[in-house]
Design an enzyme around this catalytic site. Structure first.
Site, short mmCIF file in Angstrom:
data_model
loop_
_atom_site.label_atom_id
_atom_site.label_comp_id
_atom_site.label_asym_id
_atom_site.label_seq_id
_atom_site.Cartn_x
_atom_site.Cartn_y
_atom_site.Cartn_z
N HIS A 64 0.83 -1.22 0.05
CA HIS A 64 -0.11 -0.12 -0.09
C HIS A 64 0.69 1.33 -0.10
O HIS A 64 0.42 2.43 0.42
CB HIS A 64 -1.19 0.08 1.22
CG HIS A 64 -2.03 -1.12 1.06
ND1 HIS A 64 -2.72 -1.45 2.05
CD2 HIS A 64 -2.26 -1.85 0.33
CE1 HIS A 64 -3.52 -2.63 1.79
NE2 HIS A 64 -3.32 -2.88 0.41
N CYS B 141 1.90 13.74 -13.33
CA CYS B 141 2.94 13.22 -14.14
C CYS B 141 3.50 12.13 -13.43
O CYS B 141 4.85 11.53 -14.07
CB CYS B 141 3.92 14.36 -14.55
SG CYS B 141 4.99 14.99 -13.30
N CYS C 181 4.24 20.08 -8.43
CA CYS C 181 5.51 19.49 -9.11
C CYS C 181 6.39 20.44 -9.96
O CYS C 181 5.74 21.14 -10.67
CB CYS C 181 4.59 18.54 -9.90
SG CYS C 181 5.87 17.54 -11.02
N CYS D 79 5.45 19.78 -13.67
CA CYS D 79 4.38 20.18 -14.48
C CYS D 79 3.35 21.03 -13.67
O CYS D 79 2.51 21.48 -14.32
CB CYS D 79 3.34 18.69 -14.84
SG CYS D 79 2.54 18.03 -13.38
#
Ligand code: APR
Length: 251
Positions: A118, A129, A153, A156
């Site tokens: 998990h 991305c 990020c 992006c």
């Protein structure tokens, strides 16, 4: 204290699979998910905190909550259950350790090659991305409801999300394939501290049973696995595992 057939089953094991859940970290002060009062899902809405929709709806609430959990894990120590599991490793010809837990307490207790089904609280990536993102070493969140805006990020510009598997998401494929293969090839599987309710992880003991392996369950409470397991040990992992290790392998 322990049934002779159980001890012999462990001593004869050629490939032992150990599957752990939140219960193995409970004695380190990490809340489980479904324990009636103390469980995280008794206090929070899993759809709000452990789903992509929940994150998109309130990124600061969700990010803050995972940073709080990461801080809690970093302040916690492995308990006797984690340490006993690490001590099993050199005592059996082959051991595969599979966990549903997103903490690193198995590794900090000395276990190697842990399969995290998990994900991990110590990893993060861009939600769009998937570019990995390095988390700061010390999470600053101390209260469980502090809202913290997630980082963006650098590639992006979309949000960075926690590196855990949320409801409705598939498991990391490599880890799942390795876990499934281990369950198919083992001769003993020990399920420790999991409610055996969340699939596909909960199918692993059944895969092992179908393949002819012996299944041992350790949990203070009854679960759906009780009726199928060959041996059920009802008690706390931190009490029972060191004693079981001693009884099975002591010179
Ligand atoms: N020792 C052993 N078992 C314990 C202990 C203990 N000290 N304390 C509690 N338990 C048991 C509980 O009786 C319960 O059956 O641990 C189990 C914990 O169950 P859950 O809270 O449902 O946790 P888990 O089975 O790991 O959940 C699976 O669900 O929410 C998702 O992704 C999350 O990985 C998690 C998955």
């Amino acid at each position: 204290m322990f049934n002779d057939r159980l001890l012999q089953t462990l001593r004869d094991a050629q490939h032992l699979v150990i599957l752990t859940g939140a219960g193995v970290s409970a004695e380190s002060g990490i809340p489980t998910f479904r324990d009636a009062m103390t469980g995280l899902w008794a206090r929070y809405d899993p759809q709000q905190l452990a789903s992509e929709n929940g994150f998109r709806a309130n990124p600061a609430l969700v990010w803050g909550w995972y940073e709080w959990r990461r801080a809690k894990v970093m302040q916690s120590l492995p308990n006797p259950a984690h340490r006993a599991i690490a001590q099993f490793q050199p005592l059996v010809p082959k051991l595969t350790l599979i966990t549903q837990n997103v903490d690193d307490l198995h590794e900090r207790a000395g276990s190697q090659f842990v399969i995290h089904l998990h994900g991990s609280l110590h990893e993060a990536q861009c939600i769009a991305c998937a570019k990995p993102f390095a988390l700061n070493a010390t999470p600053t969140v101390i209260s469980e409801s502090k809202r913290v805006e997630p980082p963006r990020c650098p590639a992006c510009g979309d949000y960075i999300r926690p590196g855990v598997v949320w409801f409705g998401e598939s498991l990391p494929l490599d880890g799942w394939h390795a876990a499934e293969a281990a369950a198919q090839n083992c001769d003993v599987l020990m399920s420790i501290g999991t409610s055996a309710l969340v699939y596909p992880a909960a199918s692993l003991p059944l895969v092992a049973l179908t393949a002819g392996a012996k299944v041992i369950q350790l949990n203070p409470d009854k679960t759906n696995l009780d009726a199928k397991a060959h041996f059920n040990l009802h008690g706390k992992a931190g009490d029972l595992l060191p004693a079981l290790l001693q009884a099975a392998y002591a010179q």
